[in-house]
Design a protein around this motif. Structure first.
Motif, mmCIF file in Angstrom:
data_model
loop_
_atom_site.group_PDB
_atom_site.id
_atom_site.type_symbol
_atom_site.label_atom_id
_atom_site.label_comp_id
_atom_site.label_asym_id
_atom_site.label_seq_id
_atom_site.Cartn_x
_atom_site.Cartn_y
_atom_site.Cartn_z
ATOM 1 N N GLY A 79 -2.213 3.706 -4.037
ATOM 2 C CA GLY A 79 -2.285 2.415 -4.699
ATOM 3 C C GLY A 79 -2.124 1.253 -3.732
ATOM 4 O O GLY A 79 -1.433 1.358 -2.722
ATOM 5 N N TRP A 101 -2.410 -6.636 -4.054
ATOM 6 C CA TRP A 101 -2.466 -7.859 -3.246
ATOM 7 C C TRP A 101 -2.395 -9.056 -4.176
ATOM 8 O O TRP A 101 -3.131 -9.157 -5.156
ATOM 9 C CB TRP A 101 -3.758 -7.907 -2.432
ATOM 10 C CG TRP A 101 -3.908 -9.203 -1.667
ATOM 11 C CD1 TRP A 101 -2.964 -9.845 -0.943
ATOM 12 C CD2 TRP A 101 -5.103 -9.994 -1.576
ATOM 13 N NE1 TRP A 101 -3.482 -10.993 -0.386
ATOM 14 C CE2 TRP A 101 -4.789 -11.103 -0.753
ATOM 15 C CE3 TRP A 101 -6.391 -9.867 -2.095
ATOM 16 C CZ2 TRP A 101 -5.728 -12.096 -0.463
ATOM 17 C CZ3 TRP A 101 -7.322 -10.858 -1.788
ATOM 18 C CH2 TRP A 101 -6.992 -11.948 -0.972
ATOM 19 N N SER A 127 -10.944 6.367 -9.635
ATOM 20 C CA SER A 127 -10.396 5.129 -9.086
ATOM 21 C C SER A 127 -10.591 3.985 -10.070
ATOM 22 O O SER A 127 -11.496 4.005 -10.899
ATOM 23 C CB SER A 127 -11.074 4.781 -7.752
ATOM 24 O OG SER A 127 -10.898 5.800 -6.805
ATOM 25 N N LYS A 128 -9.730 2.975 -9.929
ATOM 26 C CA LYS A 128 -9.826 1.788 -10.780
ATOM 27 C C LYS A 128 -9.366 0.576 -10.006
ATOM 28 O O LYS A 128 -8.356 0.610 -9.299
ATOM 29 C CB LYS A 128 -8.966 1.961 -12.040
ATOM 30 C CG LYS A 128 -9.087 0.815 -13.025
ATOM 31 C CD LYS A 128 -10.481 0.746 -13.635
ATOM 32 C CE LYS A 128 -10.601 -0.357 -14.680
ATOM 33 N NZ LYS A 128 -11.943 -0.423 -15.286
ATOM 34 N N ASP A 129 -10.121 -0.533 -10.138
ATOM 35 C CA ASP A 129 -9.755 -1.812 -9.529
ATOM 36 C C ASP A 129 -9.527 -2.842 -10.623
ATOM 37 O O ASP A 129 -10.355 -2.984 -11.526
ATOM 38 C CB ASP A 129 -10.860 -2.308 -8.598
ATOM 39 C CG ASP A 129 -11.075 -1.385 -7.418
ATOM 40 O OD1 ASP A 129 -10.078 -1.028 -6.765
ATOM 41 O OD2 ASP A 129 -12.239 -1.011 -7.153
ATOM 42 N N LEU A 130 -8.414 -3.561 -10.532
ATOM 43 C CA LEU A 130 -8.061 -4.581 -11.516
ATOM 44 C C LEU A 130 -7.876 -5.924 -10.822
ATOM 45 O O LEU A 130 -7.180 -6.024 -9.807
ATOM 46 C CB LEU A 130 -6.762 -4.212 -12.247
ATOM 47 C CG LEU A 130 -6.729 -2.882 -12.995
ATOM 48 C CD1 LEU A 130 -5.342 -2.659 -13.587
ATOM 49 C CD2 LEU A 130 -7.787 -2.838 -14.078
ATOM 50 N N TRP A 131 -8.502 -6.958 -11.387
ATOM 51 C CA TRP A 131 -8.305 -8.340 -10.937
ATOM 52 C C TRP A 131 -7.792 -9.144 -12.132
ATOM 53 O O TRP A 131 -8.420 -9.160 -13.178
ATOM 54 C CB TRP A 131 -9.605 -8.947 -10.435
ATOM 55 C CG TRP A 131 -10.118 -8.332 -9.174
ATOM 56 C CD1 TRP A 131 -10.938 -7.246 -9.064
ATOM 57 C CD2 TRP A 131 -9.853 -8.776 -7.838
ATOM 58 N NE1 TRP A 131 -11.204 -6.985 -7.752
ATOM 59 C CE2 TRP A 131 -10.561 -7.908 -6.968
ATOM 60 C CE3 TRP A 131 -9.108 -9.827 -7.302
ATOM 61 C CZ2 TRP A 131 -10.530 -8.060 -5.585
ATOM 62 C CZ3 TRP A 131 -9.082 -9.977 -5.914
ATOM 63 C CH2 TRP A 131 -9.784 -9.103 -5.077
ATOM 64 N N TYR A 142 -4.454 -8.461 -7.494
ATOM 65 C CA TYR A 142 -5.370 -7.317 -7.443
ATOM 66 C C TYR A 142 -4.563 -6.023 -7.401
ATOM 67 O O TYR A 142 -3.543 -5.937 -6.705
ATOM 68 C CB TYR A 142 -6.253 -7.398 -6.205
ATOM 69 C CG TYR A 142 -6.918 -6.078 -5.872
ATOM 70 C CD1 TYR A 142 -8.051 -5.649 -6.570
ATOM 71 C CD2 TYR A 142 -6.400 -5.249 -4.877
ATOM 72 C CE1 TYR A 142 -8.652 -4.436 -6.274
ATOM 73 C CE2 TYR A 142 -6.989 -4.031 -4.569
ATOM 74 C CZ TYR A 142 -8.113 -3.627 -5.281
ATOM 75 O OH TYR A 142 -8.697 -2.412 -4.994
ATOM 76 N N TYR A 166 0.857 -1.189 0.000
ATOM 77 C CA TYR A 166 0.000 0.000 0.000
ATOM 78 C C TYR A 166 0.889 1.234 0.000
ATOM 79 O O TYR A 166 1.822 1.337 0.805
ATOM 80 C CB TYR A 166 -0.917 0.034 1.210
ATOM 81 C CG TYR A 166 -1.720 1.315 1.270
ATOM 82 C CD1 TYR A 166 -2.866 1.472 0.487
ATOM 83 C CD2 TYR A 166 -1.321 2.377 2.086
ATOM 84 C CE1 TYR A 166 -3.600 2.650 0.525
ATOM 85 C CE2 TYR A 166 -2.047 3.553 2.128
ATOM 86 C CZ TYR A 166 -3.182 3.686 1.338
ATOM 87 O OH TYR A 166 -3.894 4.858 1.365
ATOM 88 N N ASN A 175 -8.956 -8.129 -15.959
ATOM 89 C CA ASN A 175 -9.373 -6.748 -16.154
ATOM 90 C C ASN A 175 -8.348 -5.961 -16.961
ATOM 91 O O ASN A 175 -8.698 -5.011 -17.667
ATOM 92 C CB ASN A 175 -9.610 -6.049 -14.813
ATOM 93 C CG ASN A 175 -10.816 -6.601 -14.078
ATOM 94 O OD1 ASN A 175 -10.793 -6.733 -12.866
ATOM 95 N ND2 ASN A 175 -11.897 -6.927 -14.782
ATOM 96 N N LYS A 192 -6.179 5.018 -6.902
ATOM 97 C CA LYS A 192 -6.945 6.262 -6.884
ATOM 98 C C LYS A 192 -6.007 7.389 -7.262
ATOM 99 O O LYS A 192 -4.992 7.610 -6.592
ATOM 100 C CB LYS A 192 -7.558 6.525 -5.515
ATOM 101 C CG LYS A 192 -8.381 7.811 -5.491
ATOM 102 C CD LYS A 192 -9.041 8.045 -4.136
ATOM 103 C CE LYS A 192 -9.868 9.326 -4.161
ATOM 104 N NZ LYS A 192 -10.524 9.580 -2.849
ATOM 105 N N GLY A 204 -5.436 -1.802 -7.074
ATOM 106 C CA GLY A 204 -6.376 -0.701 -6.976
ATOM 107 C C GLY A 204 -5.634 0.622 -6.949
ATOM 108 O O GLY A 204 -4.629 0.765 -6.246
#
Length: 270
Positions: free
Chosen positions: A129, A132, A183-187, A156, A97, A217, A160, A158
């Motif tokens: 950011g 994980w 924001s964006k979340d990627l898996w 993962y 993080y 993603n 912002k 993420g």
């Protein structure tokens, strides 16, 4: 669209990442059918290059940020990985993080047209950011000189991103000052390999290595690591060079991100 070229920040010192410092065990550990564990605090200092896209109704500015002194901009950082192993099977995780504020930036272009440096009176970007990774592994090769684990799992990421801009007057319908945040979340599913090669007969020096590739993603994400490690009775001290890359389709917040740099970690085994 806002494009952000980020250098010498440790944003994702992270964005990314797997348990690279909990290296695949030696042959003697693989042969042991007892549970063993490893915990690794570490520090990664990459050079970061990337492009971000914001969707704004007033226009499509390209904003360039960096290079920055990451120590003066870093608000918070957590980097920790761990591994659990029994025989040939392993499970490891990595958490990063990062929180950066007030990175120096400038409006580079609007709608593809370059903006003179003198027109930018002060633009700053903030980046938060988290990455994980959780991966399972199976030891395919284990000899006194080398090990190789085959891995599979997910990563993962993420992010912002926020930008505040101030220009010397409006440019067309684009305002002279304002702010934007997204924001964006990627898996992503990933597969890869990791292990080590012994460099000395006494077993102290070895060369850990790692590589993975995946998609989900993101259009493509990959990572590679190579370095040197010294072993004590309590664990390892490793110095490696690590690279993490993300590629995305057009129109996404994250267009591409690359993190490359040295990392230092201490692995405690129990």
């Amino acid at each position: 669209m806002i494009t952000s070229n980020i250098k010498h920040g440790v944003l994702a010192t992270a964005l990314a990442a797997t348990a690279l410092f909990a290296p695949a065990a030696g042959a003697e550990s693989v042969a042991n059918d007892q549970w063993t564990f490893a915990l690794t605090p570490y520090l990664w200092l990459p050079t970061i290059n990337g492009s971000l896209q914001y969707q704004l109704p007033q226009g499509t500015p390209d904003v360039e940020t960096g290079p920055n002194d990451y120590l003066s901009n870093l608000q918070m950082a957590v980097m920790l990985s761990g591994e659990a192993r029994k025989g040939k099977w392993s499970l490891f995780s990595d958490l990063i993080y990062l929180d950066f504020e007030s990175e120096n930036s400038r409006v580079k272009s609007l709608g593809g047209n370059l903006v003179d440096v003198s027109l930018d009176l002060g633009t700053e970007s903030s980046l938060k950011g988290a990455a994980w990774t959780l991966v399972g592994g199976y030891t395919a090769v284990h000899t006194p000189r080398a090990t190789l684990d085959i891995n599979g799992g997910f990563r993962y990421f993420g992010l912002k991103a926020s930008t505040d801009w101030q220009l010397n007057g409006p440019i067309g319908i684009f305002p002279s000052a304002g702010s934007v945040s997204e924001s964006k979340d990627l898996w992503d599913a990933i597969i890869g390999m990791r292990g080590r090669v012994q460099l000395s007969n006494d077993g102290h020096w070895s060369m850990p290595y790692y590589a993975d590739i995946g998609t989900g993603n993101s259009s493509l994400t990959w990572q590679a690591m190579l370095g040197a490690s010294y072993n004590w009775s309590w664990g390892d001290l490793s110095l490696v060079y690590r690279h993490l890359s993300y590629d995305m389709d057009s129109g996404e917040l994250i267009q591409d991100l690359e993190f490359s740099g040295p990392a230092l970690g201490a692995t405690f085994r129990f």
